[in-house]
Design an enzyme around this catalytic site. Structure first.
Site, short mmCIF file in Angstrom:
data_model
loop_
_atom_site.label_atom_id
_atom_site.label_comp_id
_atom_site.label_asym_id
_atom_site.label_seq_id
_atom_site.Cartn_x
_atom_site.Cartn_y
_atom_site.Cartn_z
N GLY A 10 0.84 -1.20 0.00
CA GLY A 10 0.00 0.00 0.00
C GLY A 10 0.87 1.24 0.00
O GLY A 10 1.95 1.25 0.61
N PHE A 41 -0.02 0.51 -6.22
CA PHE A 41 -1.10 0.22 -7.16
C PHE A 41 -0.90 1.21 -8.31
O PHE A 41 -1.12 2.40 -8.15
CB PHE A 41 -2.45 0.42 -6.46
CG PHE A 41 -3.64 0.20 -7.36
CD1 PHE A 41 -4.02 -1.07 -7.76
CD2 PHE A 41 -4.39 1.28 -7.80
CE1 PHE A 41 -5.12 -1.26 -8.58
CE2 PHE A 41 -5.50 1.10 -8.62
CZ PHE A 41 -5.85 -0.18 -9.01
N ALA A 154 -2.11 11.16 8.90
CA ALA A 154 -0.84 10.90 8.21
C ALA A 154 -0.06 12.17 7.90
O ALA A 154 1.17 12.21 8.10
CB ALA A 154 -1.12 10.12 6.92
N LYS A 206 -14.24 4.15 14.99
CA LYS A 206 -14.19 5.62 15.16
C LYS A 206 -14.47 6.34 13.85
O LYS A 206 -14.89 7.50 13.86
CB LYS A 206 -12.87 6.06 15.81
CG LYS A 206 -11.60 5.77 15.03
CD LYS A 206 -11.26 6.80 13.97
CE LYS A 206 -10.18 6.29 13.06
NZ LYS A 206 -9.95 7.18 11.89
N ARG A 270 -10.51 12.95 7.31
CA ARG A 270 -11.18 13.04 6.01
C ARG A 270 -12.65 12.66 6.10
O ARG A 270 -13.49 13.24 5.41
CB ARG A 270 -10.46 12.11 5.01
CG ARG A 270 -9.00 12.47 4.82
CD ARG A 270 -8.22 11.39 4.10
NE ARG A 270 -8.20 10.13 4.85
CZ ARG A 270 -7.52 9.06 4.49
NH1 ARG A 270 -6.80 9.07 3.37
NH2 ARG A 270 -7.54 7.97 5.22
N LYS A 299 -9.19 7.65 -0.08
CA LYS A 299 -10.45 6.93 0.11
C LYS A 299 -11.03 7.13 1.51
O LYS A 299 -10.30 7.06 2.50
CB LYS A 299 -10.23 5.43 -0.11
CG LYS A 299 -9.71 5.07 -1.50
CD LYS A 299 -10.78 5.25 -2.55
CE LYS A 299 -10.28 4.87 -3.93
NZ LYS A 299 -11.15 5.37 -5.00
N GLN A 301 -13.17 5.63 4.60
CA GLN A 301 -13.46 4.29 5.12
C GLN A 301 -14.76 4.26 5.91
O GLN A 301 -15.36 3.21 6.11
CB GLN A 301 -12.30 3.82 6.01
CG GLN A 301 -10.95 3.82 5.30
CD GLN A 301 -10.78 2.67 4.33
OE1 GLN A 301 -10.22 1.65 4.64
NE2 GLN A 301 -11.31 2.84 3.13
#
Ligand code: NAD
Ligand code: 13P
Length: 352
Positions: A10, A41, A154, A206, A270, A299, A301
């Site tokens: 990843g 990817f 991050a 969470k 996000r 993305k 989640q």
């Protein structure tokens, strides 16, 4: 040689930062090979170049973590099987919806003595019931799998601001200590906890509460309401985790993976950001549309996790016990308006 070799599966926003953290440590620690293989990817950038080639030329993930040098010993590799082939330590960090497909591709392609860790926040729901991502990895690949979760936005760790994280392990403490060694730095302080399920469920659930916090922000409801939603959400996180796994420990919710991750994600994540925009638009623009527009390839989640949690709750007849989790999903699919988050969360059941 007996040195450990690390591959990171990843290379999104957190995957890139994780690779940078790990690579700074493999250079310093004699028990690890310097090189860190990072599976990419593959995609073609607007310039026409391949992302993996640009990462290897510039030492930056220009799409998912622009402006940050990953360390010269991070090698981007677009070939999944090649990237993991010699690794003795496998770090999984992709959006959770891609993991089942990735694991299936890796069957028979990894070393039999490999150890794994998952940094992925999410779950899969099967006919037999919910399956955590670390379990998916363990079961499909036949490896032991720890987890690392925490209050870890991050982009903040990328610029080396202080934070903490939690490694969840079962059984062998020595392996947990090895993962701590690999991730721990002066600005990223990692503690092991013997509770894989509790740590992973904290990180997963969470994201659902963060959507609720974002709705409240988008409705300009203020700090008290948001704190109430976070408290109700934390209580549902704990109740749900303990109903699924009686082994989950109360103390886990006070680790970085618990209350600290809940706070940071509800303030700066996000999921919060997109849910805020969703509520401001009165639910008229879908999450898919907002994700594509606001996150540029990163993305969410929380939306799929809310659906997965809802499936578990409805299958087990627990919907009424979890008004916040249930309402978040119903808002996401347009069955309820964003304002329902407060109206329905007020109907709080009594957990013992
Ligand atoms: P991200 O949100 O940046 O997602 C983009 C990544 O998904 C890219 O690497 C992209 O190439 C990849 N991707 C897109 N389509 C794919 C496909 N079909 N197959 C495989 N990969 C594909 O990813 P991230 O931020 O690294 O998040 C990974 C996990 O880490 C998630 O579970 C997330 O919850 C968790 N996490 C993220 C953060 C953060 O601040 N970003 C912090 C802690 C944990
Ligand atoms: P988001 O995916 O909502 O940005 O949360 C990031 C995270 O998990 C921080 O620990």
């Amino acid at each position: 040689s007996t040195k450990s070799k690390v591959a990171v599966v990843g290379s999104g926003n957190w995957g890139s930062v994780a690779s940078k953290l790990i690579a700074s440590n493999t250079l310093k620690l004699p028990s690890f090979h310097d090189e860190v293989r990072m599976w990419v990817f593959e995609e073609t950038l607007p310039s026409g170049e391949k992302l993996s080639e640009v990462i290897n030329r510039t030492n930056e993930n220009v799409k998912y973590l622009p402006g940050i040098k990953l360390g010269k010993n991070v090698v981007a590799d677009p070939d999944l099987e090649h990237a993991v082939r010699d690794a003795t330590m496998l770090v999984f960090v992709t959006p959770h919806q891609f993991m089942e497909g990735i694991c299936k591709r890796l069957v028979g392609k990894i070393r039999k003595d490999a150890e794994a860790i998952s940094l992925i926040k999410g779950m899969e729901v099967k006919k037999e019931g919910p399956c955590m991502i670390s379990t998916l990895i363990s079961e499909i690949l036949g490896v032991n799998c720890c987890v690392l979760m925490g209050a870890n936005i991050a982009n903040e760790i990328a610029v080396e601001k202080f934070s903490e994280a939690t490694v969840g392990y079962r059984g062998n403490r020595d392996i947990a200590e090895k993962w701590v060694q690999l991730f721990n730095t002066s600005y990223f302080v990692v503690s092991p906890v013997q509770d894989v399920e509790g740590v992973e469920l904290c990180g997963t659930l969470k994201n659902v509460v963060a959507l609720a916090a974002g709705f409240v922000d988008g409705l300009d409801m203020g700090n008290n309401t948001k704190a109430a939603i976070m408290r109700i959400g934390l209580r549902e996180m704990k109740a749900f985790s303990k109903l699924l796994f009686s082994s989950v420990k109360d103390s886990t919710f006070f680790e970085s993976c618990g209350v600290a991750d809940l706070i940071t994600t509800c303030l700066g994540g996000r999921n919060r950001k997109c849910a805020d925009a969703f509520a401001r638009n009165g639910g008229k623009r879908s999450f898919d549309e907002l994700e594509a527009e606001m996150l540029q390839g990163q993305k969410l989640q929380g939306v799929s996790t809310a659906k997965e949690v809802y499936e578990v709750l409805s299958y087990r007849g627990w919907l009424e016990l979890f008004p916040l989790f249930t309402t978040v999903h119903e808002i996401c699919i347009g069955r309820l308006p964003p304002s329902a988050i407060v109206e329905y969360s007020e109907h709080t059941p009594k957990f013992s």
